[in-house]
Design a protein around this motif. Structure first.
Motif, PDB file in Angstrom:
ATOM      1  N   THR A 124      -6.588  -9.028   9.046  1.00  0.00           N
ATOM      2  CA  THR A 124      -6.745 -10.389   9.533  1.00  0.00           C
ATOM      3  C   THR A 124      -6.420 -11.352   8.388  1.00  0.00           C
ATOM      4  OG1 THR A 124      -9.105 -10.449   8.935  1.00  0.00           O
ATOM      5  CG2 THR A 124      -8.550  -9.701  11.168  1.00  0.00           C
ATOM      6  N   ASN A 125      -6.582 -12.635   8.618  1.00  0.00           N
ATOM      7  CA  ASN A 125      -6.468 -13.661   7.581  1.00  0.00           C
ATOM      8  C   ASN A 125      -5.102 -13.689   6.895  1.00  0.00           C
ATOM      9  OD1 ASN A 125      -9.193 -14.393   7.995  1.00  0.00           O
ATOM     10  ND2 ASN A 125      -9.876 -12.788   6.594  1.00  0.00           N
ATOM     11  N   GLY A 126      -4.048 -13.329   7.638  1.00  0.00           N
ATOM     12  CA  GLY A 126      -2.706 -13.426   7.090  1.00  0.00           C
ATOM     13  C   GLY A 126      -2.354 -12.388   6.047  1.00  0.00           C
ATOM     14  N   LEU A 127      -3.136 -11.335   5.929  1.00  0.00           N
ATOM     15  CA  LEU A 127      -2.872 -10.308   4.923  1.00  0.00           C
ATOM     16  C   LEU A 127      -1.728  -9.403   5.345  1.00  0.00           C
ATOM     17  CD1 LEU A 127      -6.490  -9.183   4.009  1.00  0.00           C
ATOM     18  CD2 LEU A 127      -4.946 -10.516   2.572  1.00  0.00           C
ATOM     19  N   ILE A 128      -0.933  -8.962   4.356  1.00  0.00           N
ATOM     20  CA  ILE A 128      -0.001  -7.867   4.534  1.00  0.00           C
ATOM     21  C   ILE A 128      -0.331  -6.802   3.500  1.00  0.00           C
ATOM     22  CG2 ILE A 128       1.842  -9.338   5.432  1.00  0.00           C
ATOM     23  CD1 ILE A 128       3.222  -9.003   2.685  1.00  0.00           C
ATOM     24  N   GLY A 129       0.058  -5.563   3.764  1.00  0.00           N
ATOM     25  CA  GLY A 129      -0.165  -4.474   2.826  1.00  0.00           C
ATOM     26  C   GLY A 129       1.154  -3.977   2.259  1.00  0.00           C
ATOM     27  N   VAL A 130       1.139  -3.624   0.991  1.00  0.00           N
ATOM     28  CA  VAL A 130       2.310  -3.058   0.315  1.00  0.00           C
ATOM     29  C   VAL A 130       1.847  -1.831  -0.466  1.00  0.00           C
ATOM     30  CG1 VAL A 130       4.207  -3.453  -1.286  1.00  0.00           C
ATOM     31  CG2 VAL A 130       3.343  -5.349   0.097  1.00  0.00           C
ATOM     32  N   ALA A 131       2.529  -0.706  -0.289  1.00  0.00           N
ATOM     33  CA  ALA A 131       2.098   0.551  -0.904  1.00  0.00           C
ATOM     34  C   ALA A 131       3.140   1.050  -1.889  1.00  0.00           C
ATOM     35  CB  ALA A 131       1.852   1.611   0.177  1.00  0.00           C
ATOM     36  N   ASN A 132       2.711   1.909  -2.782  1.00  0.00           N
ATOM     37  CA  ASN A 132       3.619   2.582  -3.703  1.00  0.00           C
ATOM     38  C   ASN A 132       2.953   3.864  -4.198  1.00  0.00           C
ATOM     39  OD1 ASN A 132       2.187   0.202  -5.359  1.00  0.00           O
ATOM     40  ND2 ASN A 132       2.370   2.009  -6.676  1.00  0.00           N
ATOM     41  N   PRO A 133       3.738   4.810  -4.717  1.00  0.00           N
ATOM     42  CA  PRO A 133       3.134   6.019  -5.284  1.00  0.00           C
ATOM     43  C   PRO A 133       2.262   5.687  -6.483  1.00  0.00           C
ATOM     44  CG  PRO A 133       5.498   6.291  -4.973  1.00  0.00           C
ATOM     45  CD  PRO A 133       5.201   4.841  -4.786  1.00  0.00           C
ATOM     46  N   LYS A 134       1.236   6.493  -6.730  1.00  0.00           N
ATOM     47  CA  LYS A 134       0.505   6.405  -7.977  1.00  0.00           C
ATOM     48  C   LYS A 134       1.408   6.876  -9.117  1.00  0.00           C
ATOM     49  CE  LYS A 134      -3.764   7.766  -8.178  1.00  0.00           C
ATOM     50  NZ  LYS A 134      -4.328   6.494  -8.687  1.00  0.00           N
ATOM     51  N   SER A 135       1.107   6.408 -10.321  1.00  0.00           N
ATOM     52  CA  SER A 135       1.950   6.760 -11.467  1.00  0.00           C
ATOM     53  C   SER A 135       2.096   8.269 -11.619  1.00  0.00           C
ATOM     54  CB  SER A 135       1.363   6.162 -12.749  1.00  0.00           C
ATOM     55  OG  SER A 135       1.416   4.759 -12.720  1.00  0.00           O
ATOM     56  N   SER A 136       1.002   8.994 -11.480  1.00  0.00           N
ATOM     57  CA  SER A 136       1.057  10.448 -11.656  1.00  0.00           C
ATOM     58  C   SER A 136       1.925  11.105 -10.595  1.00  0.00           C
ATOM     59  CB  SER A 136      -0.355  11.035 -11.620  1.00  0.00           C
ATOM     60  OG  SER A 136      -1.130  10.529 -12.688  1.00  0.00           O
ATOM     61  N   THR A 137       1.956  10.553  -9.400  1.00  0.00           N
ATOM     62  CA  THR A 137       2.784  11.096  -8.328  1.00  0.00           C
ATOM     63  C   THR A 137       4.256  10.908  -8.652  1.00  0.00           C
ATOM     64  OG1 THR A 137       1.033  10.508  -6.748  1.00  0.00           O
ATOM     65  CG2 THR A 137       3.208  11.014  -5.845  1.00  0.00           C
ATOM     66  N   GLY A 138       4.618   9.700  -9.093  1.00  0.00           N
ATOM     67  CA  GLY A 138       6.002   9.444  -9.448  1.00  0.00           C
ATOM     68  C   GLY A 138       6.486  10.315 -10.585  1.00  0.00           C
ATOM     69  N   ARG A 139       5.614  10.586 -11.551  1.00  0.00           N
ATOM     70  CA  ARG A 139       6.021  11.382 -12.723  1.00  0.00           C
ATOM     71  C   ARG A 139       6.168  12.861 -12.393  1.00  0.00           C
ATOM     72  NH1 ARG A 139       3.055   8.207 -17.748  1.00  0.00           N
ATOM     73  NH2 ARG A 139       2.975   6.223 -16.619  1.00  0.00           N
ATOM     74  N   LEU A 140       5.707  13.266 -11.217  1.00  0.00           N
ATOM     75  CA  LEU A 140       5.954  14.632 -10.735  1.00  0.00           C
ATOM     76  C   LEU A 140       7.182  14.685  -9.832  1.00  0.00           C
ATOM     77  CD1 LEU A 140       2.328  15.844  -9.884  1.00  0.00           C
ATOM     78  CD2 LEU A 140       3.689  16.359 -11.929  1.00  0.00           C
ATOM     79  N   ASP A 141       7.882  13.570  -9.688  1.00  0.00           N
ATOM     80  CA  ASP A 141       9.063  13.492  -8.831  1.00  0.00           C
ATOM     81  C   ASP A 141       8.714  13.815  -7.378  1.00  0.00           C
ATOM     82  OD1 ASP A 141      11.712  12.975  -8.272  1.00  0.00           O
ATOM     83  OD2 ASP A 141      12.405  15.000  -8.773  1.00  0.00           O
ATOM     84  N   VAL A 142       7.590  13.262  -6.949  1.00  0.00           N
ATOM     85  CA  VAL A 142       7.180  13.393  -5.548  1.00  0.00           C
ATOM     86  C   VAL A 142       7.407  12.048  -4.864  1.00  0.00           C
ATOM     87  CG1 VAL A 142       5.313  13.936  -3.948  1.00  0.00           C
ATOM     88  CG2 VAL A 142       5.470  15.143  -6.144  1.00  0.00           C
ATOM     89  N   LEU A 143       8.274  12.023  -3.901  1.00  0.00           N
ATOM     90  CA  LEU A 143       8.545  10.810  -3.143  1.00  0.00           C
ATOM     91  C   LEU A 143       7.485  10.665  -2.064  1.00  0.00           C
ATOM     92  CD1 LEU A 143      10.426   8.417  -2.469  1.00  0.00           C
ATOM     93  CD2 LEU A 143      11.701   9.975  -0.982  1.00  0.00           C
ATOM     94  N   VAL A 144       6.716   9.599  -2.099  1.00  0.00           N
ATOM     95  CA  VAL A 144       5.732   9.333  -1.053  1.00  0.00           C
ATOM     96  C   VAL A 144       5.935   7.918  -0.521  1.00  0.00           C
ATOM     97  CG1 VAL A 144       4.051  10.937  -2.045  1.00  0.00           C
ATOM     98  CG2 VAL A 144       3.894   8.518  -2.603  1.00  0.00           C
ATOM     99  N   ARG A 145       5.830   7.777   0.794  1.00  0.00           N
ATOM    100  CA  ARG A 145       6.027   6.469   1.420  1.00  0.00           C
ATOM    101  C   ARG A 145       5.050   6.309   2.578  1.00  0.00           C
ATOM    102  NH1 ARG A 145      12.607   6.142   1.777  1.00  0.00           N
ATOM    103  NH2 ARG A 145      12.327   8.051   2.990  1.00  0.00           N
ATOM    104  N   LEU A 146       4.402   5.169   2.611  1.00  0.00           N
ATOM    105  CA  LEU A 146       3.448   4.853   3.668  1.00  0.00           C
ATOM    106  C   LEU A 146       4.194   4.538   4.961  1.00  0.00           C
ATOM    107  CD1 LEU A 146       0.305   4.244   4.057  1.00  0.00           C
ATOM    108  CD2 LEU A 146       0.992   1.851   3.919  1.00  0.00           C
ATOM    109  N   ILE A 147       3.641   5.009   6.088  1.00  0.00           N
ATOM    110  CA  ILE A 147       4.201   4.708   7.403  1.00  0.00           C
ATOM    111  C   ILE A 147       3.065   4.251   8.317  1.00  0.00           C
ATOM    112  CG2 ILE A 147       5.808   5.470   9.192  1.00  0.00           C
ATOM    113  CD1 ILE A 147       6.253   8.025   7.644  1.00  0.00           C
ATOM    114  N   THR A 148       3.337   3.260   9.134  1.00  0.00           N
ATOM    115  CA  THR A 148       2.402   2.842  10.174  1.00  0.00           C
ATOM    116  C   THR A 148       3.053   3.018  11.536  1.00  0.00           C
ATOM    117  OG1 THR A 148       3.153   0.537  10.260  1.00  0.00           O
ATOM    118  CG2 THR A 148       1.464   1.083   8.618  1.00  0.00           C
TER     119      THR A 148
END
Length: 398
Positions: A124-148
């Protein structure tokens, strides 16, 4: 921008502020939601979980998300589109029985998985969400992406969305072991911004840049590109023991992401050192490198690295790319480099020392400085880092 231009609210605009000062804002409702705001969102029911959210999930301006019990192996990455839910697309793609993560499971490299998350939202209240991998996830070369459900873009939760959250997980270099409760990505919320990587004027940003609060580098800093702060690659091991970086090995070994300081890095990585300022990125290979600049994020700001720009070359330099308030900052920038998770696409590419490889976009925090800043006070893993592997590995043997 598609909405009223609020760019003057993104960066402090007081040109005369001395280094180290925290600049106040006339409107404290727009910007990135900080730690205290995230706690309020949970209390208000905008961020919900059937399993209690522990304090460790809250970061200075983001919240870690946890894998749920069920995962599905799918034949390809996908977006559900405006007229379908995630589970409708999963059934159309494969309709395989779910994988039970309650006791842990192996996610194989080269395979795409979709996992339900424990958290869901009611924005509510005009919020949007933006996601990204945690640093440790990226450094393992794991691609993760949020889906709704009904999403037309990855890693974004639209205004007024109410429903479940899912994570696409695609290990690239190493197979990984995960379980229910594993935290692979993080979510932050914006109010009053039309995009997750806001653009804006550079008046206040220029002052912070000129006074050394955003980056520290030997020599003359590069000019800003609009409101973006440039960063360059270190290929001489400047200030970090002569180590330039690491290249992922071809291996069938798996990494349990819950094990910290456990693995011998030589089983997974080749060390890169003693090169003459030049590195050839082999097509499809994964590298850990670092910036020449020491990066800082004042406690009233957050930052994100633009992960890919074809004008710089056919390579990606950051999977995770979000820097919480307080990263590398103690009145000025110093002591923490930005680690680069580099993969070349399409063709091999040659990098040279000092080449611009990315840009940092800074955003203001809603309600002023956060009550919780990145660093030793909250046991942050990568404060004061050089060119660092993920936290799962032991130090490189001498």
């Amino acid at each position: 921008m598609n909405e009223v231009d609020r760019t003057s609210e993104l960066i402090p605009m007081d040109e005369n502020s001395p280094p180290g000062n925290i600049v106040d804002y006339p409107n404290k409702d727009t910007g990135v939601i900080s730690y205290q705001g995230l706690r309020n969102m949970v209390r208000e029911g905008q961020l919900v979980s059937h399993v209690d959210i522990p304090p460790a999930q809250y970061q200075p301006a983001s919240i870690d998300l946890r894998l749920g019990r069920r995962a599905w192996r799918v034949r390809a990455s996908f977006l559900p589109g405006a007229n379908a839910t995630v589970m409708e697309r999963v059934k159309q793609l494969d309709d395989l029985p779910p994988i039970d993560l309650s006791e842990g499971a192996v996610f194989e490299k080269g395979i795409v998985y979709v996992v339900e998350l424990l958290e869901h939202v009611k924005l509510t209240n005009g919020l949007i969400g933006v996601a990204n991998p945690k640093s440790s996830t990226g450094r393992l070369d794991v691609l993760v992406r949020l889906i709704t459900d009904r999403a037309t873009a990855f890693d974004r939760i639209e205004r007024r969305y109410e429903g479940p959250l899912y994570l696409e997980v695609a290990p690239q270099a190493f197979s990984i072991v995960v379980k229910q409760g594993t935290r692979l990505n993080q979510l932050r919320f914006h109010r009053g911004l039309s995009t997750g990587v806001p653009t804006g004027t550079s008046g206040g940003l220029q002052n912070l840049y000129d006074t050394g609060q955003l980056v520290k580098v030997d020599g003359t800093p590069l000019p800003l590109r609009g409101n973006l702060v440039p960063v360059t690659v270190d290929l001489r091991g400047d200030g970090i023991g002569g180590i330039v970086g690491y290249k992922a090995k071809k291996t069938t070994n798996t990494i349990n992401v819950e094990k910290i300081g456990f693995y011998d890095p030589k089983d997974f990585w080749e060390k890169i050192e003693h090169i003459d300022g030049r590195l050839y990125l082999d097509r499809g290979e994964f590298y850990i490198l670092a910036t020449r600049e020491e990066v800082g994020v004042p406690p009233n700001l957050a930052a994100e690295m633009v992960p890919y720009d074809s004008a710089s070359g056919e390579f990606r330099v950051h999977y995770a790319g979000f820097f919480d308030p307080g990263f590398g900052w103690s009145g000025k920038a110093g002591g923490s480099r930005a680690v680069l998770e580099v993969r070349s696409y399409g063709v091999s590419f040659m990098l040279e020392h000092g080449q611009t490889v990315g840009w940092l976009s800074y955003s203001r925090l809603a309600s002023g400085p956060t009550d919780k800043v990145y660093g030793s006070g909250i046991a942050s893993n990568y404060q004061g880092q050089g060119v660092a592997l993920a936290k799962h590995f032991k130090p490189w043997p001498v």
